[in-house]
Enzyme design. Structure first.
Site, PDB file in Angstrom:
ATOM      1  N   ARG A 151      17.497  31.279  20.693  1.00 55.24           N
ATOM      2  CA  ARG A 151      18.621  30.960  20.853  1.00 55.24           C
ATOM      3  C   ARG A 151      20.005  30.020  20.081  1.00 55.24           C
ATOM      4  O   ARG A 151      19.543  29.537  19.401  1.00 55.24           O
ATOM      5  CB  ARG A 151      18.447  29.935  22.308  1.00 55.24           C
ATOM      6  CG  ARG A 151      19.561  29.091  23.100  1.00 55.24           C
ATOM      7  CD  ARG A 151      18.781  28.635  24.244  1.00 55.24           C
ATOM      8  NE  ARG A 151      18.311  29.581  24.937  1.00 55.24           N
ATOM      9  CZ  ARG A 151      17.889  28.424  26.428  1.00 55.24           C
ATOM     10  NH1 ARG A 151      17.661  27.490  26.310  1.00 55.24           N
ATOM     11  NH2 ARG A 151      16.859  28.779  27.208  1.00 55.24           N
TER      12      ARG A 151
ATOM     13  N   THR B 202      17.179  24.399  18.029  1.00 58.45           N
ATOM     14  CA  THR B 202      16.406  25.393  16.910  1.00 58.45           C
ATOM     15  C   THR B 202      15.028  24.693  17.522  1.00 58.45           C
ATOM     16  O   THR B 202      14.692  23.553  17.056  1.00 58.45           O
ATOM     17  CB  THR B 202      17.310  26.065  16.220  1.00 58.45           C
ATOM     18  OG1 THR B 202      18.587  26.294  16.233  1.00 58.45           O
ATOM     19  CG2 THR B 202      15.853  26.536  15.401  1.00 58.45           C
TER      20      THR B 202
ATOM     21  N   SER C 170      16.528  25.610  22.349  1.00 61.48           N
ATOM     22  CA  SER C 170      15.685  25.824  22.021  1.00 61.48           C
ATOM     23  C   SER C 170      15.469  27.107  23.502  1.00 61.48           C
ATOM     24  O   SER C 170      14.751  26.847  24.425  1.00 61.48           O
ATOM     25  CB  SER C 170      14.317  26.202  21.183  1.00 61.48           C
ATOM     26  OG  SER C 170      14.364  24.715  20.328  1.00 61.48           O
TER      27      SER C 170
ATOM     28  N   SER D  13      15.695  20.881  17.099  1.00 59.78           N
ATOM     29  CA  SER D  13      15.889  19.751  18.213  1.00 59.78           C
ATOM     30  C   SER D  13      14.374  20.399  18.294  1.00 59.78           C
ATOM     31  O   SER D  13      13.411  19.177  19.624  1.00 59.78           O
ATOM     32  CB  SER D  13      16.743  20.186  18.879  1.00 59.78           C
ATOM     33  OG  SER D  13      16.813  21.621  19.372  1.00 59.78           O
TER      34      SER D  13
ATOM     35  N   ASP E 283      12.817  22.376  25.039  1.00 56.94           N
ATOM     36  CA  ASP E 283      13.790  21.821  24.649  1.00 56.94           C
ATOM     37  C   ASP E 283      14.676  22.488  25.148  1.00 56.94           C
ATOM     38  O   ASP E 283      14.365  23.528  24.785  1.00 56.94           O
ATOM     39  CB  ASP E 283      13.872  21.649  22.532  1.00 56.94           C
ATOM     40  CG  ASP E 283      14.950  21.371  22.176  1.00 56.94           C
ATOM     41  OD1 ASP E 283      15.787  20.349  22.416  1.00 56.94           O
ATOM     42  OD2 ASP E 283      15.596  22.602  21.368  1.00 56.94           O
TER      43      ASP E 283
ATOM     44  N   LYS F  18      17.131  34.357  13.221  1.00 58.62           N
ATOM     45  CA  LYS F  18      17.463  32.390  12.510  1.00 58.62           C
ATOM     46  C   LYS F  18      16.620  32.596  11.236  1.00 58.62           C
ATOM     47  O   LYS F  18      16.102  31.437  10.866  1.00 58.62           O
ATOM     48  CB  LYS F  18      17.014  31.289  13.558  1.00 58.62           C
ATOM     49  CG  LYS F  18      18.333  31.185  14.864  1.00 58.62           C
ATOM     50  CD  LYS F  18      17.274  30.482  15.580  1.00 58.62           C
ATOM     51  CE  LYS F  18      18.312  30.054  16.796  1.00 58.62           C
ATOM     52  NZ  LYS F  18      17.859  28.874  17.612  1.00 58.62           N
TER      53      LYS F  18
END
Length: 332
Positions: A100, A82, A250, A210, A247, A114
């Protein structure tokens, strides 16, 4: 003293002197043999071995399973991914997150929310395990609502931070929820970072997840103390996009929530859609060779059998309707 005691002891109420104690017999020293010492040493070792401490039975079991089963797969931790960002300026707090949701190496949801509701002026971004972030924010949100009803005043951001970190510290990091809490109360704008083991940090901008390394690089290079609301929103978008592009955990879209000091909240889902495939699909033309013409597949037989109509049953009327002539008319 009582009359009974005075009669036994005497008129002066004095206790008689105690007789001297006889000296205790001395125990002769016992010689301990070498066999007894060895037996006692073995008993102490047995007690030390069973007293407690770490147990490695499961480790030995896993080694045996891996040695006996050639195709056995050991359980492993599920990686979460995330990118969440928060930015605090003078007149508002801006929260951002990607959309995601992953389960290891698989993308489970491309449009996951989120940014969670806490109170009308407090919101919380969650990174980590989806169930943990949703449930812990829901539980603390209900506690904040009860607190506001009891005190007849809106809950403060510091109170929400205290409740969240107490809940997480109670389980010593076993709840996989890394949170960025932002909101507005009577004392101004606030932004907190709460780690899964219960510690917190406060700052003008915060990044977690992350993809936080890429997002932090953008925030550190582009943040200014004189940012306004539009500049803060643009900065948060750029930070989330940096996490999306750098990342694997994400991705998808960018959600932004703006909490203004006057109590207004503006939530925008999909403010940036870098991975939107609709324009690409609109520009794509399927080759004519891949479009089958009508009649390419032979039809051997066609049939149509309608379902039987349900049988009509009379509907009973609760009471008979009397006509003007006094006759009784039944309706079906």
């Amino acid at each position: 003293g009582s009359p009974r005691r005075s009669a036994e002891v005497g008129p002066g109420f004095c206790t008689p002197p105690r007789p001297p104690r006889a000296p205790r017999p001395r125990v002769a020293s016992m010689e301990v043999s070498t066999a007894d010492l060895e037996q006692r040493r073995l008993q102490v070792q047995e007690l030390e071995a069973t007293r407690g401490g770490f147990c490695f039975h499961n480790a030995r079991r896993n080694e045996m399973i891996m040695a006996n089963a050639a195709d056995a797969v050991a359980p492993r931790a599920m990686k979460t991914g995330t990118t969440i960002v928060g930015c605090r300026v003078a007149d508002c707090v801006v929260l951002g997150a990607d959309t995601r949701a992953t389960g290891g190496d698989e993308v489970c949801d491309k449009n996951c929310a989120k940014i969670h509701y806490m109170t009308p002026t407090i919101y919380c971004c969650g990174a980590g395990t989806a169930a943990d972030t949703e449930m812990v924010t829901q539980m603390i949100s209900s506690q904040l609502e009860l607190l506001a009803l009891n005190t007849k005043s809106p809950a403060r951001v510091a109170t929400a931070c205290t409740l969240l970190k107490r809940r997480l510290f109670r389980y010593h990091g076993h709840i996989g929820a890394a949170l960025i809490l932002g909101g507005v109360d009577a004392t101004g704008t606030h932004l907190y970072e709460i780690h899964p083991h219960g510690s917190d940090w406060q700052g003008p901008y915060l990044c977690m997840g992350s993809g936080s390394l890429a997002a932090t690089a953008v925030m550190e290079t582009q943040y200014r103390e004189d940012l306004d609301e539009a500049g803060a929103v643009e900065l948060v978008k750029n930070a989330i996009l940096a996490g999306v592009f750098n990342d694997l955990g994400s991705g998808s879209n960018v959600d932004v929530t703006v909490i203004r000091r006057n109590g207004e909240v503006v939530q925008t889902r999909g403010v940036e859609k870098p991975n939107d495939v609709a324009p690409l699909r609109a520009r794509y033309e399927r080759p004519a060779k891949l479009v089958p013409r009508k009649g390419t597949t032979y039809v051997l037989e066609e049939s149509f059998v309608p379902h039987p109509a349900p049988a009509e049953r009379p509907v009973a009327v609760p009471a008979a309707a009397a006509t003007a002539e006094g006759e009784v008319k039944m309706e079906t």
